[in-house]
Write a protein that holds these residues in place. Structure first.
Motif, PDB file in Angstrom:
ATOM      1  N   GLU A   1       0.764  -1.048   0.434  1.00 50.03           N
ATOM      2  CA  GLU A   1       0.009  -0.074  -0.434  1.00 50.03           C
ATOM      3  C   GLU A   1       1.032   1.533  -0.155  1.00 50.03           C
ATOM      4  O   GLU A   1       1.066   2.681  -0.551  1.00 50.03           O
ATOM      5  CB  GLU A   1      -0.790   0.012   1.540  1.00 50.03           C
ATOM      6  CG  GLU A   1      -1.857  -0.902   0.990  1.00 50.03           C
ATOM      7  CD  GLU A   1      -2.814  -1.114   1.909  1.00 50.03           C
ATOM      8  OE1 GLU A   1      -1.947  -0.534   3.928  1.00 50.03           O
ATOM      9  OE2 GLU A   1      -3.515  -1.935   2.299  1.00 50.03           O
ATOM     10  N   GLU A   2       1.544   1.074   0.696  1.00 47.33           N
ATOM     11  CA  GLU A   2       3.027   2.141   1.142  1.00 47.33           C
ATOM     12  C   GLU A   2       3.663   2.655  -0.619  1.00 47.33           C
ATOM     13  O   GLU A   2       3.855   3.371  -1.211  1.00 47.33           O
ATOM     14  CB  GLU A   2       3.940   2.529   2.612  1.00 47.33           C
ATOM     15  CG  GLU A   2       4.685   3.747   2.515  1.00 47.33           C
ATOM     16  CD  GLU A   2       5.869   3.716   3.063  1.00 47.33           C
ATOM     17  OE1 GLU A   2       6.777   4.060   2.955  1.00 47.33           O
ATOM     18  OE2 GLU A   2       5.335   2.805   4.026  1.00 47.33           O
TER      19      GLU A   2
ATOM     20  N   LYS B   1       1.479   4.477  -2.992  1.00 47.30           N
ATOM     21  CA  LYS B   1       1.198   5.731  -2.434  1.00 47.30           C
ATOM     22  C   LYS B   1       2.185   6.691  -3.100  1.00 47.30           C
ATOM     23  O   LYS B   1       1.779   7.622  -3.967  1.00 47.30           O
ATOM     24  CB  LYS B   1       0.717   6.093  -1.079  1.00 47.30           C
ATOM     25  CG  LYS B   1      -0.428   6.050  -0.379  1.00 47.30           C
ATOM     26  CD  LYS B   1      -0.628   5.922   1.422  1.00 47.30           C
ATOM     27  CE  LYS B   1      -1.457   4.919   1.945  1.00 47.30           C
ATOM     28  NZ  LYS B   1      -1.293   5.856   3.366  1.00 47.30           N
TER      29      LYS B   1
ATOM     30  N   GLN C   1       1.626   9.818  -6.207  1.00 51.27           N
ATOM     31  CA  GLN C   1       2.177  11.035  -6.390  1.00 51.27           C
ATOM     32  C   GLN C   1       2.251  11.581  -7.205  1.00 51.27           C
ATOM     33  O   GLN C   1       2.600  11.397  -8.438  1.00 51.27           O
ATOM     34  CB  GLN C   1       3.392  11.094  -5.341  1.00 51.27           C
ATOM     35  CG  GLN C   1       3.068  11.266  -3.606  1.00 51.27           C
ATOM     36  CD  GLN C   1       4.514  10.517  -3.312  1.00 51.27           C
ATOM     37  OE1 GLN C   1       5.237  11.479  -3.696  1.00 51.27           O
ATOM     38  NE2 GLN C   1       4.305  11.268  -1.226  1.00 51.27           N
TER      39      GLN C   1
END
Length: 463
Positions: free
Chosen positions: A408-409, A412, A416
């Motif tokens: 999940e990180e 993200k 961006q």
């Protein structure tokens, strides 16, 4: 072995007899031209007496019976100019028998059995592999000539396998459980006769050390009759097979568990706690030595039973281990052996494909890599097994949660927005945008440092 469609020869009875007599004459001991002509001439006179072409039914029966008797006397009459001649003559003989006698009569059955027995004896007594091969093909052809429902097929099949077991390799005849079960269901014989045939067949396989095939046959027999003696024998053969560690295939047959007989005590060694069964197995081996010897199966010994109980216990220990590591000392204690024997037992388990493991001799440690899912020990769940499963599931849950967080990180970061416009993309996309941002930050920081220095100078001057 497959069913064939027999092609009837277009020969009158007279010609059939002369052809068969000619073949038999070549198999006569010390055969010469004179004896050959005399033998064939005796049959020519019987079928063409006084110029009569038609032979009475009663006379046909007597002539064919005499031919069958001669086949028996000559042990199948396996001599000939060519092997194909011998096979063709026997096919002709089968046709002659089926057209002379009523196929459902006792005379026909007796004649076929006599010929089959003579061929088997001839193959066994010859001492030559070529003769065995010819005799085997004759019996195979005879089996295929008979209708699929014929009650004579079991006799022919047993004779063929008996010949192969004593004179050749019984495994060269492909006879799967599926084919055998289908064939037996078609034979017009009683259930008792089917069981008797299967028991005789299993004994042939046992004599040839074909234990897997013997067990397959006994399992088919159990589906016909759950007799205590058959149950006992099937269990003992199963235990005699070095790489079989379960009795499930036998025990799942309806009625077997109620008819275990003397085999119940050994079946109990596969029930309950596997580690505790090791001591029970050792005690069983001491008290049942006479029964084991009386079973008459060389591969079934008290030692072979204890070996299997130990290997199943080792598998249970491996399945219960939280760390997937086992030290020598606990293994030796659980299996009732010296520590010096542990490696040999583990290697036996690996070779038997019960588990995959590495042995660390310096650390006296067994590192478990995988465990067989076919073993009953890995399917038995008590309170300890449930606790271990719950712990491993929780560990797995934590690992999965951590993996999801990392994924999940990463998603993200990938989502961006990029700065620097199209030009940055042409110079390398996001990498160019990052360099521009870094340069602007450095310039801004430089301006702040200059202003701070100027302000400090003014303060000093004012002082």
């Amino acid at each position: 072995m497959a069913d064939c469609i027999p092609i009837a020869p277009e020969l009158p009875f007279r010609q059939q007899v002369i052809e068969l007599a000619s073949h038999l004459a070549r198999s006569l001991p010390n055969s010469d031209q004179a004896s050959y002509r005399e033998f064939v001439g005796s049959y020519e006179s019987k079928v063409n007496k006084e110029g009569e072409e038609d032979v009475a039914a009663e006379q046909k029966t007597e002539i064919v019976k005499s031919l069958v008797a001669k086949v028996g006397e000559l042990k199948g009459a396996l001599d000939g100019l060519k092997e194909s001649d011998v096979e063709n003559s026997h096919l002709l003989l089968q046709y002659t028998l089926s057209t002379t006698f009523d196929p459902l009569s006792e005379e026909y059955s007796t004649s076929v059995k006599n010929v089959v027995e003579a061929v088997k004896k001839g193959g066994e007594a010859s001492g030559r592999q070529s003769r065995v091969d010819v005799a085997s093909r004759i019996l195979n052809n005879t089996y295929n000539y008979l209708p699929s429902t014929s009650s004579l097929r079991p006799t022919v099949l047993l004779s063929l396998l008996s010949l192969l077991s004593t004179s050749s390799d019984i495994s060269i005849l492909p006879l799967s459980s599926e084919v055998l079960s289908k064939s037996i269901s078609q034979w017009a014989i009683s259930s008792k006769e089917k069981v008797d045939f299967l028991l005789s067949l299993s004994q042939l396989y046992l004599s040839a050390s074909e234990l897997h095939k013997a067990l397959d046959v006994l399992i088919i027999a159990l589906k016909e009759s759950v007799d205590t003696k058959i149950v006992e024998k099937a269990i003992l053969v199963n235990l005699a097979i070095s790489d079989k560690f379960e009795l499930d295939e036998i025990l799942k047959i309806q009625g077997v568990k109620e008819n275990l007989g003397n085999a119940k005590s050994v079946v109990d060694l596969y029930e309950g706690d596997e580690v505790e069964n090791v001591k029970k197995g050792q005690e069983w081996a001491k008290s049942n030595a006479a029964w084991v010897e009386g079973a008459g199966i060389p591969e079934f010994t008290a030692e072979s039973v204890v070996r299997k109980v130990r290997l199943v216990a080792l598998l249970a220990l491996a399945a219960r281990s939280e760390t997937r590591q086992l030290e020598y000392a606990p293994i030796a204690k659980a299996l009732g052996i010296d520590e010096s024997e542990v490696e040999a037992v583990v290697i036996d388990a690996v070779r038997s494909k019960l588990l995959s493991a590495r042995i660390s001799q310096p650390l006296s440690l067994i590192k478990i890599q995988s465990i067989s899912t076919l073993s009953s020990s890995t399917r038995r769940f008590g309170s300890d097994e449930w606790k271990l499963l719950e712990k491993r599931l929780n560990e797995w849950k934590v690992s999965v949660t951590e993996a999801r967080s990392v994924v999940e990180e990463a998603q993200k970061l990938a989502e961006q927005p990029l700065s620097g416009g199209g030009g940055d993309k042409r110079r390398g996309g996001g990498g160019g945008g990052k360099r521009d941002n870094r340069q602007r930050e450095e310039q801004g920081q430089g301006q702040q440092d200059g202003q701070s220095t100027q302000q400090q100078g003014e303060e000093v001057a004012a002082a």
